[in-house]
Write a protein that holds these residues in place. Structure first.
Motif, PDB file in Angstrom:
ATOM      1  N   TYR A   1      49.369  22.901  49.088  1.00 22.90           N
ATOM      2  CA  TYR A   1      49.901  22.843  50.445  1.00 22.90           C
ATOM      3  C   TYR A   1      49.083  21.894  51.311  1.00 22.90           C
ATOM      4  N   ILE A   2      49.795  21.118  52.109  1.00 27.44           N
ATOM      5  CA  ILE A   2      49.221  20.285  53.163  1.00 27.44           C
ATOM      6  C   ILE A   2      49.728  20.869  54.483  1.00 27.44           C
ATOM      7  N   TRP A   3      48.792  21.262  55.334  1.00 23.78           N
ATOM      8  CA  TRP A   3      49.120  21.859  56.632  1.00 23.78           C
ATOM      9  C   TRP A   3      48.811  20.838  57.718  1.00 23.78           C
ATOM     10  N   GLU A   4      49.822  20.319  58.362  1.00 21.75           N
ATOM     11  CA  GLU A   4      49.642  19.338  59.431  1.00 21.75           C
ATOM     12  C   GLU A   4      49.231  20.029  60.727  1.00 21.75           C
ATOM     13  N   ARG A   5      48.763  19.229  61.669  1.00 18.30           N
ATOM     14  CA  ARG A   5      48.452  19.748  63.003  1.00 18.30           C
ATOM     15  C   ARG A   5      49.690  20.437  63.569  1.00 18.30           C
ATOM     16  N   GLY A   6      49.488  21.573  64.201  1.00 17.12           N
ATOM     17  CA  GLY A   6      50.593  22.326  64.788  1.00 17.12           C
ATOM     18  C   GLY A   6      51.275  23.281  63.823  1.00 17.12           C
ATOM     19  N   SER A   7      50.935  23.209  62.542  1.00 17.02           N
ATOM     20  CA  SER A   7      51.569  24.114  61.573  1.00 17.02           C
ATOM     21  C   SER A   7      50.894  25.480  61.592  1.00 17.02           C
ATOM     22  N   HIS A   8      51.633  26.463  61.197  1.00 11.20           N
ATOM     23  CA  HIS A   8      51.144  27.843  61.096  1.00 11.20           C
ATOM     24  C   HIS A   8      52.164  28.646  60.303  1.00 11.20           C
ATOM     25  N   LEU A   9      51.803  29.864  59.932  1.00 10.14           N
ATOM     26  CA  LEU A   9      52.758  30.788  59.332  1.00 10.14           C
ATOM     27  C   LEU A   9      52.694  32.088  60.106  1.00 10.14           C
ATOM     28  N   GLY A  10      53.832  32.559  60.542  1.00  8.02           N
ATOM     29  CA  GLY A  10      53.901  33.831  61.246  1.00  8.02           C
ATOM     30  C   GLY A  10      53.669  34.997  60.304  1.00  8.02           C
ATOM     31  N   TRP A  11      53.641  36.183  60.853  1.00  9.74           N
ATOM     32  CA  TRP A  11      53.350  37.398  60.085  1.00  9.74           C
ATOM     33  C   TRP A  11      54.450  37.660  59.058  1.00  9.74           C
ATOM     34  N   HIS A  12      54.017  37.910  57.826  1.00  8.64           N
ATOM     35  CA  HIS A  12      54.929  38.186  56.715  1.00  8.64           C
ATOM     36  C   HIS A  12      54.147  38.941  55.638  1.00  8.64           C
ATOM     37  N   ASN A  13      54.827  39.377  54.583  1.00 12.46           N
ATOM     38  CA  ASN A  13      54.127  40.192  53.581  1.00 12.46           C
ATOM     39  C   ASN A  13      54.352  39.767  52.130  1.00 12.46           C
ATOM     40  N   ASP A  14      54.927  38.619  51.881  1.00 13.24           N
ATOM     41  CA  ASP A  14      55.147  38.124  50.513  1.00 13.24           C
ATOM     42  C   ASP A  14      55.916  39.113  49.636  1.00 13.24           C
ATOM     43  N   GLU A  15      56.804  39.862  50.247  1.00  8.73           N
ATOM     44  CA  GLU A  15      57.611  40.818  49.493  1.00  8.73           C
ATOM     45  C   GLU A  15      58.380  40.099  48.392  1.00  8.73           C
ATOM     46  N   GLY A  16      58.481  40.718  47.246  1.00  8.55           N
ATOM     47  CA  GLY A  16      59.199  40.142  46.125  1.00  8.55           C
ATOM     48  C   GLY A  16      58.302  39.459  45.106  1.00  8.55           C
TER      49      GLY A  16
ATOM     50  N   MET B   1      47.671  28.709  64.024  1.00  6.65           N
ATOM     51  CA  MET B   1      48.088  27.320  64.174  1.00  6.65           C
ATOM     52  C   MET B   1      46.916  26.348  64.004  1.00  6.65           C
ATOM     53  N   ILE B   2      47.191  25.270  63.273  1.00  7.22           N
ATOM     54  CA  ILE B   2      46.222  24.187  63.156  1.00  7.22           C
ATOM     55  C   ILE B   2      46.206  23.460  64.503  1.00  7.22           C
ATOM     56  N   SER B   3      45.037  23.303  65.066  1.00 10.60           N
ATOM     57  CA  SER B   3      44.895  22.677  66.378  1.00 10.60           C
ATOM     58  C   SER B   3      45.410  21.239  66.369  1.00 10.60           C
ATOM     59  N   ASN B   4      46.093  20.867  67.436  1.00 12.93           N
ATOM     60  CA  ASN B   4      46.535  19.478  67.577  1.00 12.93           C
ATOM     61  C   ASN B   4      45.363  18.536  67.795  1.00 12.93           C
ATOM     62  N   GLN B   5      44.188  19.076  68.115  1.00 10.21           N
ATOM     63  CA  GLN B   5      42.987  18.251  68.278  1.00 10.21           C
ATOM     64  C   GLN B   5      42.176  18.150  66.979  1.00 10.21           C
ATOM     65  N   SER B   6      42.587  18.831  65.939  1.00 17.16           N
ATOM     66  CA  SER B   6      41.864  18.790  64.675  1.00 17.16           C
ATOM     67  C   SER B   6      41.888  17.374  64.105  1.00 17.16           C
ATOM     68  N   HIS B   7      40.789  16.977  63.522  1.00 20.91           N
ATOM     69  CA  HIS B   7      40.717  15.665  62.871  1.00 20.91           C
ATOM     70  C   HIS B   7      41.022  15.771  61.383  1.00 20.91           C
ATOM     71  N   LYS B   8      41.394  16.973  60.942  1.00 22.43           N
ATOM     72  CA  LYS B   8      41.638  17.207  59.517  1.00 22.43           C
ATOM     73  C   LYS B   8      42.995  17.875  59.328  1.00 22.43           C
TER      74      LYS B   8
END
Length: 182
Positions: free
Chosen positions: A85-100, A153-160
């Motif tokens: 996975y590559i997570w760009e600035r502003g990306s995030h995952l909301g609450w979930h439980n990986d059911e299945g 959320m990945i910060s929009n100010q992150s350099h990574k």
């Protein structure tokens, strides 16, 4: 319950996965996470996107590491479905439980990560307390009981960009489904 393990994968395997990532970086094998669209390039400024590269060539070897730390996984699962996975600035995952899935897991790949960059792994324990794991290089979190979790959320100010291997354990009857993707 969520548990974590340091130095989960050996350096040889991590290096081969990184080489594969570099080889596949501009390939059509990438997909936009959660909507199934395939993408050609991972671009900075693709605000909020999470891109996934199937790691099918490494699935058995990655799965063997899960069995090493928890042999009981063999009783409930037949393999795993890993993605880079590559997570760009502003990306995030909301609450979930990986059911299945038999289990869900993250292995973090950034050698240095600052908590101010976001991308923190959060989960809710049995007392309804929110716990946080800082993504640390080659640390693996393992969710065996569909514990609710999220990624800040990945910060929009992150350099990574945040990089990880996301792994889902396949119940025995799911193994055929994964192999159809090869």
């Amino acid at each position: 319950m969520v548990s974590s393990y340091n130095n989960f994968l050996n350096e040889d395997l991590l290096n081969r996965i990184e080489e594969y990532y570099e080889k596949m970086r501009y390939n059509y094998a990438w997909k936009m996470v959660h909507n199934g669209e395939y993408c050609k390039i991972i671009a900075d400024g693709c605000n909020g996107s999470i891109m996934g590269l199937p790691l099918i060539p490494f699935a058995d070897e990655i799965y063997d590491n899960y069995i090493r730390v928890n042999p009981k996984l063999k009783d409930i699962s037949s393999g795993c479905n890993p993605f880079y996975y590559i997570w760009e600035r502003g990306s995030h995952l909301g609450w979930h439980n990986d059911e299945g899935w038999a289990f869900g897991s993250s292995i973090w790949l950034n050698k240095k990560w600052d908590r101010n960059d976001g991308g923190l792994f959060m989960y809710e324990n049995n007392d309804n307390d929110i716990k946080v794991i800082l993504p640390t290089y080659n640390k693996m979190s393992l969710n065996l009981d569909n514990t609710f979790h999220a990624v800040s959320m990945i910060s929009n100010q992150s350099h990574k960009i945040r990089r990880s291997i996301q792994v889902w354990g396949l119940y025995k009857d799911q193994h055929k489904k994964m192999r159809e993707w090869e």
